[in-house]
Design a protein around this motif. Structure first.
Motif, short mmCIF file in Angstrom:
data_model
loop_
_atom_site.label_atom_id
_atom_site.label_comp_id
_atom_site.label_asym_id
_atom_site.label_seq_id
_atom_site.Cartn_x
_atom_site.Cartn_y
_atom_site.Cartn_z
N PRO A 822 56.79 45.77 45.59
CA PRO A 822 57.15 46.51 44.05
C PRO A 822 58.31 45.91 43.32
N THR A 823 59.26 45.37 43.93
CA THR A 823 60.55 44.93 43.48
C THR A 823 60.37 43.39 42.72
N ILE A 824 59.25 43.01 42.79
CA ILE A 824 58.81 41.74 42.10
C ILE A 824 57.83 42.05 40.92
N TYR A 825 58.29 41.89 39.77
CA TYR A 825 57.53 42.23 38.52
C TYR A 825 56.40 41.25 38.50
N GLN A 826 55.16 42.05 38.21
CA GLN A 826 54.06 41.49 37.82
C GLN A 826 53.38 42.02 36.38
N ASP A 827 53.20 41.05 35.58
CA ASP A 827 52.93 41.36 34.26
C ASP A 827 50.98 41.58 34.31
N GLU A 828 50.67 41.64 33.14
CA GLU A 828 49.39 42.17 33.04
C GLU A 828 48.40 41.13 33.56
N ALA A 829 48.82 39.92 33.25
CA ALA A 829 47.82 38.79 33.82
C ALA A 829 47.76 38.49 35.27
N THR A 830 49.16 38.65 35.79
CA THR A 830 49.24 38.54 37.29
C THR A 830 48.32 39.96 37.85
N SER A 831 48.60 40.95 37.54
CA SER A 831 48.01 41.97 38.11
C SER A 831 46.52 41.93 38.01
N ARG A 832 46.06 41.44 36.94
CA ARG A 832 44.30 41.22 36.65
C ARG A 832 44.12 40.06 37.53
N LEU A 833 44.79 39.11 37.89
CA LEU A 833 44.32 38.03 38.58
C LEU A 833 44.17 38.21 40.30
N THR A 834 45.47 39.06 40.57
CA THR A 834 45.39 39.44 41.80
C THR A 834 44.31 40.73 42.45
N ARG A 835 43.84 41.26 41.30
CA ARG A 835 42.56 42.34 41.47
C ARG A 835 41.22 41.45 41.90
N ASN A 836 41.41 40.10 41.74
CA ASN A 836 40.33 39.32 42.06
C ASN A 836 40.29 39.17 43.95
N TYR A 837 41.64 39.46 44.34
CA TYR A 837 41.85 39.31 45.77
C TYR A 837 41.26 40.47 46.40
N ALA A 838 41.35 41.96 45.89
CA ALA A 838 40.73 43.06 46.25
C ALA A 838 39.20 42.85 46.11
N ASN A 839 38.77 42.47 45.18
CA ASN A 839 37.48 42.38 44.85
C ASN A 839 36.85 41.42 45.82
N ALA A 840 37.31 40.50 46.19
CA ALA A 840 36.69 39.83 47.43
C ALA A 840 36.84 40.44 48.64
N PHE A 841 37.87 41.04 49.06
CA PHE A 841 37.92 41.87 50.33
C PHE A 841 37.21 42.82 50.35
N LEU A 842 36.50 43.60 49.21
CA LEU A 842 35.75 44.49 49.08
C LEU A 842 34.50 44.27 49.45
N MET A 843 33.97 43.06 48.59
CA MET A 843 32.68 42.61 48.77
C MET A 843 32.24 42.24 50.38
N LEU A 844 33.41 41.61 51.07
CA LEU A 844 33.09 41.33 52.40
C LEU A 844 33.19 42.76 53.30
N ALA A 845 34.13 43.67 52.82
CA ALA A 845 34.05 44.92 53.64
C ALA A 845 32.71 45.71 53.40
N ASP A 846 32.19 45.71 52.12
CA ASP A 846 30.83 46.54 52.04
C ASP A 846 29.75 45.75 52.76
N THR A 847 29.76 44.51 52.84
CA THR A 847 28.61 43.82 53.54
C THR A 847 28.76 44.04 55.11
N LEU A 848 30.09 43.95 55.76
CA LEU A 848 30.38 44.45 56.90
C LEU A 848 29.60 45.81 57.20
N LYS A 849 30.09 46.71 56.32
CA LYS A 849 29.67 48.09 56.24
C LYS A 849 28.07 48.15 56.51
#
Length: 994
Positions: A822-849
């Motif tokens: 949290p001490t590293i500032y993330q602007d809107e573009a950075t937050s939006r792009l890193t959400r792609n990480y979460a989406n990829a993780f969740l697609m894998l998790a949902d497939t495993l489930k």
């Protein structure tokens, strides 16, 4: 003409200037990015390290200097060396800001023998330079590989040299300065066109004689304002601008003029009152924003009529003042005439709103105020310099206009010079020649492009026309930016106001370490500084104000940013800007920061003078309190530090690495935008990583020059010759599918390389761009790491579980450094792009489930929560997993510890878990509590209804629905359910009574 400088060297001034440079450089180095940043930074790092050609207009001077810095062995990371170039340059921006402020204050402050007055220019210069240096946008541009740091250093150098020139105007030294300034300005165009915003204002020092009056300088300001207003009026839609808007503009200028008098003539009070009555609708509409009632609308109508009638009377009064033959006193006559002119100017501005719109009409009328002004001051102009500068100004329109302008103006200057009619013609000719020498840095573009570097956007060496188009910034289209600004792509309130990504006021109030209403102190200090300099030294104050106007209002009009609200003819304009556009206004923020420093010095001297008759102790205390204002830059530095600090931000580097590391060897990777392309270019060209991957940007693949580079530079075979590529056109297939050039490129590469090379789409490529043969290709895609792989799959958008799990689990493959810090500032573009990480993780998790592997699904979801704690979806997915498994203690712990996720949804999941575990009382408690705190949250209602239904609690269901309708009275579905439920209860009661 042989007069030389006689002022002694100011050693203290030089020491302070050097100290400011060093302090700012140290702060920039402390906060500079450890690699590269998102957006253009990756491209510039790649281009500087390879001497490549970045996007138009190529910034050749920046590339050449950047290459030098990229080779300096100060840091092991090559991107940091290029970042240092920005900080190094921006430190000079601070230095020249300081020197400019000191020069302005020395001649603007009242001179006396006291020690305070001697050091006020230094103190004002220090504070103003720090405001400029650490204004948010300038600081952000100073810690990454961008052109704006170098550009602003050159701009402020030109401004400072112009102040020196003005002081020594008429000497041989000033002529040398003029040539130097012109050279720097036209050399600076090789970095960014921003520097040309300074040249028209700087040119005023060149073309006006030193003894020009204050009224002439005010006329200069009026001409520039009239040109800006004409663009505003002629690019507005019919009826879009209310009559009182131009009246407000004129009234503000009028009140500034009115209060510049020591003794205000009575006629000004009358005219000022008329202006206030005329803009009464503005006050009424402002109040109506607080009370939107019919009565208020009626008041608005009344205020509108009062305003119109008042303005009509004011015009009649102005005409009477001008035509009244009884005027005798000369001083009063001047005040009367000027006041009446203000009123008539307001009427002319209103009339302009109803004239024909567009660029062509603007060309017809724009020269009128300029010609009138030149005629009025015709005896105070340096004509040879004026002719030369008019010829040079063609660069704003295009390359050919610049060439024609230079040639024609050189011939005219030479002719009038040899005829002996005007002096200074030799200096004007030298200035034309030196401008050509400065602009010649652009020859680097076609020369280097001809060598076909890896980064070679637009291939400008293809032809002379291609070079010209490149230098004129024609990457995707051919419409002139000047013509485009007369087709408004947004509401005025969006462009000038607080609209996201583009509103000037939104950025402006966020620059100096505070935001919103708290910024008013800084804004008032800046305006006070500008006011006082104009009042005391209009020859310095007017140019500074005009620079701020051109770099703010002028750029708002010129850039014409889109807010998504307007679809223009031909399909343009109907989009929202993809990123914050504050960087375009960096010069305005820097200049206004300087004005704040000037304002503080003016406040201190005003306090000093106003307390001159008071006791020594009281006077010293008052001055000491006023001097505390000089410490305000501390607030700016502290307030902006977190957002500007990039020193530990590896997110852009890791994002690019994650895309490349997801590829198998010799892959073809389709990307779409800047942030999934430029980081890859930087990693491949500057760091030498994964150069086996061929990155194909689909946005650029709609241009033929890029398609040729896919063949010749990337070495990919499209089965097309250059002639066939030139003949490519968008078309519609027989089945109705639209085929853009990028679609044809995808088809060719898939046809030629599927089965031979791995083919991927970045996860940032939208579904509308993922096509093959004109049809969506999702049924042939599987997720592998952070990419969609083109393959033969059984179901659409499935996941290659084994490879993707290994990718996210194995050390050294997937990197997300700092995303969870949290001490590293993330602007809107950075937050939006890193959400792609979460989406990829969740697609894998949902497939495993779905495959029944709940242990691995939980493992990968927990890792997602750890790495991307700000993402909601992983938390909510894990909560649902716990709820379904009946792990209510774990779910309760997750709710209390999670940093993201919709808390009310998590509590509904907890209530559902208790319901499924046959603990209805606990479920009811949690769900009722959630619904009480969130009476419009439908999932809580639905879950509680299920609980009551399972328990056959009909009366509780009725009460719940009635409670819901108290807060959601328009919910027709629930109203219908309640009627059915009441009918059922009534029927049951009737049956029981029988």
């Amino acid at each position: 003409m042989n007069e030389q400088r006689t002022k002694p060297f100011d050693r203290l001034n030089a020491i302070i200037a050097g100290s400011i440079w060093l302090f700012c450089l140290m702060m920039y180095v402390r906060t500079q990015a450890p690699t590269f940043s998102f957006w253009d930074c990756g491209e510039f790092v790649a281009a500087t390290t390879t001497l490549g050609i970045p996007h138009p207009p190529g910034s050749p001077l920046y590339i050449l200097f950047g290459r030098i810095f990229s080779m300096t062995p100060l840091w092991s990371d090559i991107a940091v060396r290029v970042n240092f170039f920005s900080g190094f340059s921006s430190a000079f921006t601070a230095l020249f800001s300081y020197l400019s402020i000191v020069r302005i204050l020395r001649v603007s402050l009242s001179a006396d023998s006291e020690l305070l007055s001697k050091y006020l220019p230094y103190a004002g210069g220090i504070s103003g330079a720090l405001f400029a240096a650490f204004s948010l946008t300038n600081w952000l541009n100073s810690v990454e590989a961008e052109v704006y740091g170098f550009t602003l250093a050159l701009c402020l150098a030109v401004f400072w040299l112009s102040l020196v020139y003005w002081e020594h105007k008429g000497t041989a030294f000033s002529n040398k300065l003029l040539v130097l300034i012109i050279y720097i300005a036209y050399l600076g165009i090789g970095v960014h066109m921003t520097i040309y915003l300074f040249l028209p204002v700087v040119a005023l020092f060149f073309i006006l004689q030193k003894n020009v009056s204050q009224m002439s300088w005010l006329l200069v300001g009026g001409v520039v304002l009239s040109e800006l207003y004409m663009i505003f009026a002629l690019s507005s839609r019919p009826g879009e601008i209310a009559y009182y808007v131009p009246v407000v503009i004129v009234a503000l200028l009028y009140f500034f003029y009115m209060f510049s008098f020591e003794m205000i003539p009575k006629v000004h009070f009358v005219i000022g009152g008329g202006f206030l009555a005329s803009i009464l609708p503005l006050f009424s509409y402002a109040i109506s924003g607080l009370s939107n009632t019919n009565r208020q609308h009626s008041s608005n109508d009344i205020a509108l009529w009062i305003g119109l009638i008042s303005f009509a009377i004011l015009n009649l009064f102005a005409l009477w003042l001008l035509l009244n033959p009884k005027r005798k006193h000369k001083t009063v006559d001047r005040a009367v005439v000027i006041g009446a002119v203000f009123v008539l100017v307001a009427s002319a501005m209103i009339a302009l709103l109803y004239l024909p719109k567009g660029y062509e009409f603007f060309l017809l009328v724009a020269g009128i105020p300029l010609v009138v002004f030149l005629y009025m001051i015709r005896s105070k102009l340096n004509y040879t310099t004026l002719i030369a500068l008019v010829g040079l100004s063609g660069v704003v329109i295009g390359i050919y206009p610049m060439i024609y302008g230079i040639v024609i103006s050189a011939l005219i200057v030479a002719f009038v010079g040899f005829s002996g009619r005007y002096s200074g013609w030799k200096t004007a000719l030298v200035a034309l020649f030196i401008a050509v020498i400065g602009f010649s840095v652009h020859l680097f573009i076609p020369i280097r492009s001809a060598q076909q570097p890896v980064i070679n956007e637009n291939n400008p060496s293809e032809s002379i026309r291609a070079t010209v188009n490149f230098l004129e910034r024609k990457q995707y289209g051919s419409e002139s930016m000047v013509e485009r600004m007369f087709k408004r792509r947004a509401e005025w309130s969006s462009q000038f106001g607080d609209f996201r990504r583009m509103g000037f006021w939104r950025f402006f109030t966020d620059q100096y370490g505070v935001s919103g209403s708290r910024s008013v102190v800084f804004i008032l200090l800046g305006f006070f500084g500008l006011w006082e300099v104009i009042r005391r030294r209009s020859d310095l104050g007017i140019p500074l104000v005009l620079l701020i106007l051109l770099t703010s209002v002028g750029l708002i009009l010129y850039m014409n940013f889109a807010d998504g609200s307007r679809q223009l003819p031909g399909g343009g304009g109907g989009h929202l800007e993809v990123r914050d556009r504050d960087y375009f206004f960096t010069p305005a923020f820097v200049l206004f920061g300087m004005a704040i420093g000037i304002g503080i010095a003016m406040v201190v001297q005003t306090v000093h003078q106003s307390l001159a008759t008071r006791s020594d102790s009281f006077r010293r205390a008052g001055i000491a309190v006023a001097c505390l204002l000089f410490f305000l830059p501390i607030i700016t530095i502290a307030g902006n530090y977190h957002r500007a600090d990039r020193s530990r931000n590896y997110i852009p580097y890791d994002y690019g690495w994650n895309l490349l590391s997801s590829c198998d060897k010799d892959a073809i990777l389709f990307t779409h935008g800047d942030n999934d392309t430029f980081p890859l270019w930087a990693l491949q060209e500057a760091y030498g990583l994964r150069k086996d991957v061929r990155v194909v940007n689909l946005s650029l693949a709609n241009t033929k020059w890029y398609i040729k580079q896919i063949v010749h530079t990337m070495g990919l075979d499209l089965k097309k010759t250059d002639a066939e590529i030139d003949a490519m056109r968008p078309y519609r297939a027989s089945d109705g599918a639209g085929m853009r050039l990028q679609d044809q490129v995808i088809d060719a590469l898939v046809d030629n390389y599927y089965g031979k090379r791995p083919i991927y789409f970045s996860v940032t490529v939208g579904s509308s761009a993922r096509k093959y043969r004109g049809r969506p290709v999702d049924h042939r895609l599987q997720l592998v790491g952070m990419l969609w792989e083109f393959a033969d799959v059984e179901t659409p958008l499935q996941v290659d579980v084994e490879r993707t799990f290994e990718y996210f689990s194995k050390d050294g493959r997937f990197m997300a450094r700092g995303v969870n810090d949290p001490t590293i500032y993330q602007d809107e573009a950075t937050s939006r792009l890193t959400r792609n990480y979460a989406n990829a993780f969740l697609m894998l998790a949902d497939t495993l489930k779905k495959a029944g592997d709940l242990e691995k699904a939980e493992e990968i979801t927990r890792k997602a929560i750890y790495l991307i704690p700000q993402a909601n979806d992983p938390v909510e997915f894990l909560a649902a997993l716990f709820s379904e498994q009946g792990r209510l203690d774990d779910l309760d712990s997750l709710i209390s510890s999670a940093k993201a996720g919709d808390v009310k949804l998590l509590k509904v999941l907890l209530g559902r878990g208790y319901r499924m575990q046959k603990q209805p009382d606990e479920a009811e408690r949690i769900l009722k509590e959630t619904l009480r705190d969130n009476p419009t949250f439908r999932p809580a209602l639905e879950e509680l209804m299920r609980l009551y239904f399972e328990g056959s609690q009909v009366l509780q269901m009725k009460q719940l629905l009635q409670q819901w309708l108290q807060f959601n009275p328009r919910d027709e579905r629930i109203s219908g359910m309640l009627r059915e439920l009441k009918a059922g209860i009534q029927t049951q009661r009737q049956g029981d009574s029988l």
